[in-house]
Design a protein around this motif. Structure first.
Motif, short mmCIF file in Angstrom:
data_model
loop_
_atom_site.label_atom_id
_atom_site.label_comp_id
_atom_site.label_asym_id
_atom_site.label_seq_id
_atom_site.Cartn_x
_atom_site.Cartn_y
_atom_site.Cartn_z
N ASP A 111 0.93 -1.05 -0.02
CA ASP A 111 -0.14 0.03 -0.10
C ASP A 111 1.09 1.25 -0.05
O ASP A 111 0.47 2.37 -0.60
N GLY A 112 1.97 1.11 0.69
CA GLY A 112 2.82 2.42 0.69
C GLY A 112 3.62 2.66 -0.82
O GLY A 112 3.68 3.72 -1.07
N PHE A 113 4.06 1.52 -1.33
CA PHE A 113 4.59 1.50 -2.55
C PHE A 113 3.47 2.42 -3.56
O PHE A 113 3.77 3.26 -4.28
N HIS A 114 2.25 1.91 -3.46
CA HIS A 114 0.96 2.45 -4.35
C HIS A 114 0.62 3.88 -4.05
O HIS A 114 0.44 4.79 -4.92
N ARG A 115 0.78 4.28 -2.77
CA ARG A 115 0.53 5.78 -2.46
C ARG A 115 1.97 6.43 -3.03
O ARG A 115 1.46 7.49 -3.41
N GLN A 116 3.10 5.93 -2.84
CA GLN A 116 4.01 6.99 -3.30
C GLN A 116 4.38 6.86 -4.84
O GLN A 116 5.01 7.87 -5.31
#
Length: 250
Positions: A111-116
């Motif tokens: 989820d962090g990767f996709h937010r960034q």
């Protein structure tokens, strides 16, 4: 998951003798080792959540599509990702593992990767689907040669491209040809995706003991630390080939 074909950078890792012994076993045989079983559960959990995330992302990106035809193509891609997720979820249940529990450790990182790396437009979304997902697929293909035959067959099946890469390459190259300055922006975007994807892969491996042991030796004795470095070098080389296929500088 959108993956590369041979022309655009699929990586090939050669298994050593001890890896080959595991590769010749079935799941029933190999899973007698509890550490190996834990590593495979981690791998399938990470893949399953990755496919579920890809489904959600592609369905969202379809809203940015400039035409109904493009919207339909992304919807088809999203449906394929969900089909892969469903196969992985079923397999986890089949080996007496709760799919939600198997996926849970990877939610924050993915989820962090996709937010960034949220795309700002249609073209950035296509580049992410092609480049970003392909980097993850390269990583999983590297691991797949060290798996038992049943698990390897499933992992490779859910990494099938199904023509998605060709669609992304065609659309991005056409956009650059129509407006060359777009290429510079997309090249910067792809380099950012590369950095974020590699960081995420390394972080996930480092945080999961069974999975990291599979990579650096101890479960299948397939990797040593030097080989991990060579693996990421192969992934980087594959990325360079994909960039060329898109008409972008790496």
């Amino acid at each position: 998951m959108t993956t590369p074909d041979n022309a655009t950078g699929q990586t090939d890792a050669a298994p050593d003798a001890s890896t080959a012994r595991v590769a010749e076993q079935t799941w029933e045989q190999a899973s007698a080792d509890p550490q190996y079983r834990a590593a495979v559960v981690d791998l399938l959990g990470a893949l399953a959540y990755g496919e579920l995330s890809a489904f959600e992302r592609l369905a969202e990106d379809a809203k940015l599509a400039p035409s109904l035809s493009d919207k339909g193509e992304l919807a088809k891609m999203a449906a394929a990702e969900f089909g892969h997720f469903d196969r992985l979820r079923a397999r986890l249940a089949e080996i007496d593992t709760d799919p939600e529990e198997a996926m849970a450790p990877f939610v924050a990182a993915l989820d962090g990767f996709h937010r960034q790396t949220a795309p700002s437009d249609w073209l950035e979304g296509l580049v992410k689907a092609y480049v970003g997902d392909s980097i993850a697929a390269d990583f999983y293909r590297e691991v797949a040669v060290r798996l038992d035959s049943d698990t390897r067959e499933l992992v490779l099946a859910v990494l099938d491209d199904l023509g998605h890469a060709e669609f992304a390459v065609e659309k991005v190259r056409a956009a650059i040809e129509a407006e060359p300055r777009v290429g510079g922006r997309l090249a910067l975007w792809a380099r950012r995706l590369m950095g974020e994807a590699l960081s995420q892969s390394q972080r996930v491996v480092a945080e999961r003991d069974a999975l990291s042991t599979m990579l650096v030796g101890g479960v299948a004795d397939g990797f040593d630390l030097a080989e991990v470095g060579r693996m990421f070098s192969r992934i980087t080389e594959a990325h360079t080939k994909r960039m060329a296929a898109l008409g972008l500088a790496s």
